[in-house]
Design an enzyme around this catalytic site. Structure first.
Site, PDB file in Angstrom:
ATOM      1  N   HIS A  89       0.830  -1.205   0.000  1.00 53.25           N
ATOM      2  CA  HIS A  89       0.000   0.000   0.000  1.00 53.25           C
ATOM      3  C   HIS A  89       0.862   1.251   0.000  1.00 53.25           C
ATOM      4  CE1 HIS A  89       1.023  -0.571   4.250  1.00 53.25           C
ATOM      5  NE2 HIS A  89       0.711   0.700   4.465  1.00 53.25           N
ATOM      6  N   GLU A 100       4.204   8.081   6.909  1.00 46.57           N
ATOM      7  CA  GLU A 100       3.987   7.064   7.959  1.00 46.57           C
ATOM      8  C   GLU A 100       5.242   6.906   8.798  1.00 46.57           C
ATOM      9  OE1 GLU A 100       2.258   3.213   6.803  1.00 46.57           O
ATOM     10  OE2 GLU A 100       3.902   2.235   7.882  1.00 46.57           O
ATOM     11  N   HIS A 147       5.052   0.599   0.099  1.00 47.23           N
ATOM     12  CA  HIS A 147       5.683  -0.190   1.162  1.00 47.23           C
ATOM     13  C   HIS A 147       4.781  -1.311   1.672  1.00 47.23           C
ATOM     14  CE1 HIS A 147       3.421   3.019   3.261  1.00 47.23           C
ATOM     15  NE2 HIS A 147       3.250   2.127   4.224  1.00 47.23           N
ATOM     16  N   HIS A 179       3.653  22.883  29.725  1.00 43.68           N
ATOM     17  CA  HIS A 179       3.273  21.627  30.376  1.00 43.68           C
ATOM     18  C   HIS A 179       4.491  20.973  31.033  1.00 43.68           C
ATOM     19  CE1 HIS A 179       4.377  20.701  26.184  1.00 43.68           C
ATOM     20  NE2 HIS A 179       4.921  19.601  26.678  1.00 43.68           N
ATOM     21  N   GLU A 208       6.990  10.883  22.248  1.00 45.49           N
ATOM     22  CA  GLU A 208       6.521  12.203  21.837  1.00 45.49           C
ATOM     23  C   GLU A 208       6.711  12.342  20.328  1.00 45.49           C
ATOM     24  OE1 GLU A 208       8.507  14.240  25.876  1.00 45.49           O
ATOM     25  OE2 GLU A 208       9.035  14.983  23.876  1.00 45.49           O
TER      26      GLU A 208
END
Length: 426
Positions: A136, A142, A181, A361, A376
């Site tokens: 796909h 990604e 990939h 934060h 993160e």
């Protein structure tokens, strides 16, 4: 003059205690009779009830999820410094619908789950041995992180360069927008975190699966394109398998147009890197961004391991929202949005969160025994943070002391180096 009921009550108690000298008849009974209601008042947040030590709030009488209340005491008002209205910034993968397939499963967190997460969508994906996340590509980039088992990735870019590589626990991949990939599980059980640089990942036109395309193309066109008989495509799956069963493939493949390696590599072997202790001595913070993983130009990452009771110092990020995935442990974080608006959240393993662009934060490990591990992510080419302590320490001390109304000698002792992970032992 307005006087609170609590203040009046305290004055009355003080007068009664003074009216009867210690040791005189009846003094013990009178003092204990009036003091007991004040001394017995306790906060009940750790019992899942919105009752503070100063008498605010009351027990919940209607329907409630007791387990969630116990896991989220800060939602009940435990932090008196919280103020104003802050939207929900938290989503648990346990609240996501699991999609089952012959070769594994997937569960997602997209913008419809966590509307505050504009930049990043994510998923946990599981592959059995040999199972394939089918061939796909995506309209978005990604990013992946292996946290169980091992996987093999294969990719081809627009120049025909290819890469087939094996990733172990701790390793990372990044496929730029539009790159072809696939992913295959190598161990008996394999699992990883996926992230994409668009919160609206489920939108039509974001993911393209090869068999889905082939089944919606006339067979005459397929035959002409591939130079084969039309009947070859009679067995192509009619329904998108997404995660299909398979056998472990061999990594051998020709690379006539070159390999994706060096600065063009789609893989970063974090498992093979030595990560030094972070400033502050409270754990490790491994940054993986375009400075050491050049291909990763739209998703920057930090993998954090914080000791029990440790603190990710007060800071903010000048370049992007912060998206988080908590892999292990329990945590607390207060998000400051400016304008006297702040809200505290409690986190546990499997939770995701987003801290809005430039919001202040911290993250605290609330466990006394277990390390806190989280990831993160930023839609950026680099990880960047501004430390509150460092900022104050590198600003003229008279200005800081006057602004905060604190002693000058306190300002002079502030550390000039970032204390990214502060040890609880300090």
């Amino acid at each position: 003059m307005k006087v609170s009921v609590l203040a009046l009550f305290s004055v009355v108690l003080l007068g009664l205690s003074r009216a009867t000298p210690a040791g005189s008849p009846g003094s013990e009974s009178r003092a204990s009779k009036h003091l007991r209601p004040v001394l017995s008042k306790r906060q009940e947040f750790n019992q899942g009830q919105p009752v503070s030590a100063d008498g605010k709030g009351a027990r919940i009488l209607g329907g409630t999820n007791k387990q969630l209340d116990l896991q989220n005491p800060d939602n009940l008002g435990a932090q008196s410094t919280d103020n104003g209205v802050v939207p929900n910034l938290k989503w648990s993968f346990s609240d996501s619908k699991v999609r089952l397939f012959p070769g594994g499963w997937v569960r997602e967190q997209v913008i419809t789950d966590l509307p505050s997460s504009h930049d990043i969508a994510a998923a946990q994906q599981h592959l059995n041995k040999g199972a394939l996340r089918e061939l796909h590509w995506h309209r978005v980039a990604e990013w992946g992180y292996v946290y169980a088992g091992s996987v093999r990735v294969a990719a081809v870019d627009e120049k025909g360069r290819n890469q087939v590589d094996t990733l172990q626990v701790g390793d990372i991949w990044y496929f730029p927008k539009g790159q072809a990939h696939t992913i295959q599980g190598l161990d008996e059980e394999n699992e990883y975190l996926l992230a994409f640089d668009d919160g609206n990942f489920d939108a039509t036109g974001t993911t393209f699966n090869v068999d889905d395309w082939i089944t919606h193309t006339p067979k005459s066109i397929l035959a002409k394109n591939f130079g084969v008989d039309e009947s070859i495509f009679d067995t192509v799956p009619q329904k998108d398998p997404y995660i299909a069963k398979g056998n472990v493939s061999k990594p051998d493949i020709d690379s006539p147009f070159g390999k994706l390696e060096g600065n063009s590599s789609y893989v970063y072997k974090l498992s093979q890197k030595d990560v030094p202790p972070a400033p502050g001595g409270g754990g490790t913070l491994a940054i993986v961004d375009s400075t050491n993983f050049p291909i990763a130009t739209t998703i920057a990452a930090a993998v954090v391991n914080l000791e029990p009771g440790g603190l990710r110092e007060l800071h903010w990020h000048p370049n992007a929202e912060e998206w988080l995935y908590f892999h292990q442990g329990t945590a607390r974080a207060t998000v400051f949005l400016g304008g006297a608006i702040a809200r505290t959240f409690d986190f546990s393993a499997g939770d995701t969160a987003v801290f809005p662009d430039n919001s202040g934060h911290y993250i605290e490990n609330t466990s006394k025994t277990e390390r806190l591990i989280w990831i993160e992510l930023y839609k950026s080419d680099r990880v960047a943070d501004i430390s509150l302590t460092q900022w104050l320490a590198l600003t003229p001390p008279e200005i800081v002391a006057e602004t905060l109304k604190i002693p000058r000698d306190v300002v002079d002792k502030l550390k000039k180096e970032k204390q990214r992970l502060i040890s609880a032992r300090k």
